[in-house]
Design a protein around this motif. Sequence first.
Motif, PDB file in Angstrom:
ATOM      1  N   GLY A  98       0.763  -1.240   0.000  1.00  0.00           N
ATOM      2  CA  GLY A  98       0.000   0.000   0.000  1.00  0.00           C
ATOM      3  C   GLY A  98       0.798   1.296   0.000  1.00  0.00           C
ATOM      4  N   HIS A  99       2.116   1.189  -0.024  1.00  0.00           N
ATOM      5  CA  HIS A  99       2.964   2.376  -0.139  1.00  0.00           C
ATOM      6  C   HIS A  99       4.183   2.035  -0.998  1.00  0.00           C
ATOM      7  N   PRO A 100       4.814   3.022  -1.627  1.00  0.00           N
ATOM      8  CA  PRO A 100       5.941   2.718  -2.527  1.00  0.00           C
ATOM      9  C   PRO A 100       7.121   2.077  -1.792  1.00  0.00           C
ATOM     10  N   ASN A 101       7.714   1.066  -2.443  1.00  0.00           N
ATOM     11  CA  ASN A 101       8.966   0.517  -1.906  1.00  0.00           C
ATOM     12  C   ASN A 101       9.917   0.263  -3.068  1.00  0.00           C
ATOM     13  N   ASN A 102      11.193   0.438  -2.775  1.00  0.00           N
ATOM     14  CA  ASN A 102      12.165   0.436  -3.875  1.00  0.00           C
ATOM     15  C   ASN A 102      12.610  -0.957  -4.315  1.00  0.00           C
ATOM     16  N   LYS A 103      11.881  -2.000  -3.891  1.00  0.00           N
ATOM     17  CA  LYS A 103      12.104  -3.322  -4.486  1.00  0.00           C
ATOM     18  C   LYS A 103      11.416  -3.389  -5.854  1.00  0.00           C
ATOM     19  N   ILE A 104      10.541  -2.435  -6.107  1.00  0.00           N
ATOM     20  CA  ILE A 104       9.771  -2.453  -7.356  1.00  0.00           C
ATOM     21  C   ILE A 104      10.495  -1.627  -8.417  1.00  0.00           C
ATOM     22  N   ASN A 105      10.607  -2.208  -9.592  1.00  0.00           N
ATOM     23  CA  ASN A 105      11.313  -1.563 -10.692  1.00  0.00           C
ATOM     24  C   ASN A 105      10.730  -0.170 -10.970  1.00  0.00           C
ATOM     25  N   GLY A 106      11.579   0.828 -10.938  1.00  0.00           N
ATOM     26  CA  GLY A 106      11.143   2.190 -11.251  1.00  0.00           C
ATOM     27  C   GLY A 106      10.847   3.037 -10.027  1.00  0.00           C
ATOM     28  N   ILE A 107      10.815   2.436  -8.838  1.00  0.00           N
ATOM     29  CA  ILE A 107      10.564   3.231  -7.624  1.00  0.00           C
ATOM     30  C   ILE A 107      11.887   3.529  -6.929  1.00  0.00           C
ATOM     31  N   GLU A 108      12.153   4.820  -6.718  1.00  0.00           N
ATOM     32  CA  GLU A 108      13.459   5.260  -6.211  1.00  0.00           C
ATOM     33  C   GLU A 108      13.547   5.190  -4.690  1.00  0.00           C
ATOM     34  N   MET A 109      12.429   5.408  -4.011  1.00  0.00           N
ATOM     35  CA  MET A 109      12.497   5.574  -2.560  1.00  0.00           C
ATOM     36  C   MET A 109      11.236   5.040  -1.891  1.00  0.00           C
ATOM     37  N   ASN A 110      11.408   4.378  -0.757  1.00  0.00           N
ATOM     38  CA  ASN A 110      10.267   4.001   0.070  1.00  0.00           C
ATOM     39  C   ASN A 110       9.647   5.288   0.620  1.00  0.00           C
ATOM     40  N   SER A 111       8.345   5.389   0.556  1.00  0.00           N
ATOM     41  CA  SER A 111       7.707   6.610   1.065  1.00  0.00           C
ATOM     42  C   SER A 111       6.320   6.284   1.592  1.00  0.00           C
ATOM     43  N   GLY A 112       5.707   7.279   2.197  1.00  0.00           N
ATOM     44  CA  GLY A 112       4.387   7.085   2.772  1.00  0.00           C
ATOM     45  C   GLY A 112       4.330   7.662   4.172  1.00  0.00           C
ATOM     46  N   SER A 113       5.470   7.605   4.865  1.00  0.00           N
ATOM     47  CA  SER A 113       5.589   8.350   6.099  1.00  0.00           C
ATOM     48  C   SER A 113       5.792   9.808   5.674  1.00  0.00           C
ATOM     49  N   LEU A 114       4.786  10.636   5.891  1.00  0.00           N
ATOM     50  CA  LEU A 114       4.739  11.928   5.193  1.00  0.00           C
ATOM     51  C   LEU A 114       5.818  12.904   5.658  1.00  0.00           C
ATOM     52  N   GLY A 115       6.224  13.778   4.732  1.00  0.00           N
ATOM     53  CA  GLY A 115       7.166  14.842   5.073  1.00  0.00           C
ATOM     54  C   GLY A 115       8.617  14.534   4.750  1.00  0.00           C
ATOM     55  N   HIS A 116       8.897  13.363   4.155  1.00  0.00           N
ATOM     56  CA  HIS A 116      10.286  12.983   3.908  1.00  0.00           C
ATOM     57  C   HIS A 116      10.752  13.225   2.478  1.00  0.00           C
ATOM     58  N   GLY A 117       9.817  13.186   1.525  1.00  0.00           N
ATOM     59  CA  GLY A 117      10.209  13.185   0.108  1.00  0.00           C
ATOM     60  C   GLY A 117      10.984  14.412  -0.313  1.00  0.00           C
ATOM     61  N   LEU A 118      10.615  15.585   0.188  1.00  0.00           N
ATOM     62  CA  LEU A 118      11.287  16.793  -0.268  1.00  0.00           C
ATOM     63  C   LEU A 118      12.742  16.829   0.199  1.00  0.00           C
ATOM     64  N   SER A 119      12.981  16.448   1.462  1.00  0.00           N
ATOM     65  CA  SER A 119      14.358  16.488   1.958  1.00  0.00           C
ATOM     66  C   SER A 119      15.250  15.501   1.204  1.00  0.00           C
ATOM     67  N   VAL A 120      14.733  14.308   0.898  1.00  0.00           N
ATOM     68  CA  VAL A 120      15.523  13.344   0.124  1.00  0.00           C
ATOM     69  C   VAL A 120      15.745  13.873  -1.296  1.00  0.00           C
ATOM     70  N   SER A 121      14.730  14.527  -1.850  1.00  0.00           N
ATOM     71  CA  SER A 121      14.877  15.115  -3.186  1.00  0.00           C
ATOM     72  C   SER A 121      15.958  16.192  -3.204  1.00  0.00           C
ATOM     73  N   VAL A 122      16.030  16.982  -2.138  1.00  0.00           N
ATOM     74  CA  VAL A 122      17.080  17.997  -2.030  1.00  0.00           C
ATOM     75  C   VAL A 122      18.460  17.312  -2.071  1.00  0.00           C
ATOM     76  N   GLY A 123      18.583  16.197  -1.333  1.00  0.00           N
ATOM     77  CA  GLY A 123      19.850  15.458  -1.343  1.00  0.00           C
ATOM     78  C   GLY A 123      20.200  14.931  -2.724  1.00  0.00           C
ATOM     79  N   MET A 124      19.192  14.392  -3.423  1.00  0.00           N
ATOM     80  CA  MET A 124      19.439  13.871  -4.779  1.00  0.00           C
ATOM     81  C   MET A 124      19.845  14.998  -5.730  1.00  0.00           C
ATOM     82  N   ALA A 125      19.197  16.152  -5.579  1.00  0.00           N
ATOM     83  CA  ALA A 125      19.502  17.287  -6.460  1.00  0.00           C
ATOM     84  C   ALA A 125      20.907  17.821  -6.172  1.00  0.00           C
TER      85      ALA A 125
END
Length: 273
Positions: A98-125
């Motif tokens: 029910g939430h993204p996990n990076n074992k699946i082809n094309g998914i970069e990051m496990n997410s669903g615990s809200l508020g994390h995606g932007l900070s990880v995106s900053v690191g990737m950028a």
Amino acid sequence: MENLKAKAYELRKDILDMVYRAKCGHIGGDFSVIDILVSLYYKQMKVSPELVNDPNRDRFILSKGHSVEALYAVLADRGFFPKEELQTYSRYLSKYIGHPNNKINGIEMNSGSLGHGLSVSVGMALAGRMDQASYRVYTVMGDGELAEGSVWEGAMSGGHYKLDNLCAVVDRNRLQISGNTEEVMSQDIQEERWYSFGWHVVNAVGNDLDSLNLAFEEAKATKGKPTVIIANTIKGCGVSFMENSAPWHHKVPSEEEYQKALLELSERRASYE
Ligand SMILES: [Mg+2]
């Protein structure tokens, strides 16, 4: 473009099937975010099954990870994995949980615990800039998610490092699980907040592919600062009785509702052919 508009409704039918079969999911947010994903995955991002290990592929993080059914529908249609596998969605031992996990082809990051995606995106950028790589980084957040303090740490650092290879999208449907965002934690001055952190702000009609594509092009052309797109969407977009209704955040359609929704989506799809 008309083909992609039809595609967005075809994918909504796949999402409806997934949620109806599994008897769980977040259909309101899926229908709100799907046009954003179609714009990114079919028009804007340099991604494909052949490029999953390419260091210069664009990066995408679905920070509002509970809308994973929408991401699954898009990734399957783009060929990252066989569409039939989605019939196992949310079943015991299925990797399509029910939430993204990076074992699946094309998914970069496990997410669903809200508020994390932007900070990880900053690191990737930042990493991309250090490596002098050409890729861009995209993340999609819910508007309810903006109440998480860590979002604003990401906003602060993205602005500080002037990350013009970073584009955040807010799925601004004005609803969250517990009701209207303006009553739970008001967001109406969010444009000023992003400006104050050094971001370029673009408003878009978030269920209109023409408007979204223009917004993403403007983000690409913006230099010296990151861009946030406030995508003004409708929760449940595409099915009349689901639109702008907080309970459809995670409600499961009855058989009658399923048939009615399927009919409406088919009609909307046909209107683009
Ligand atoms: Mg919302």
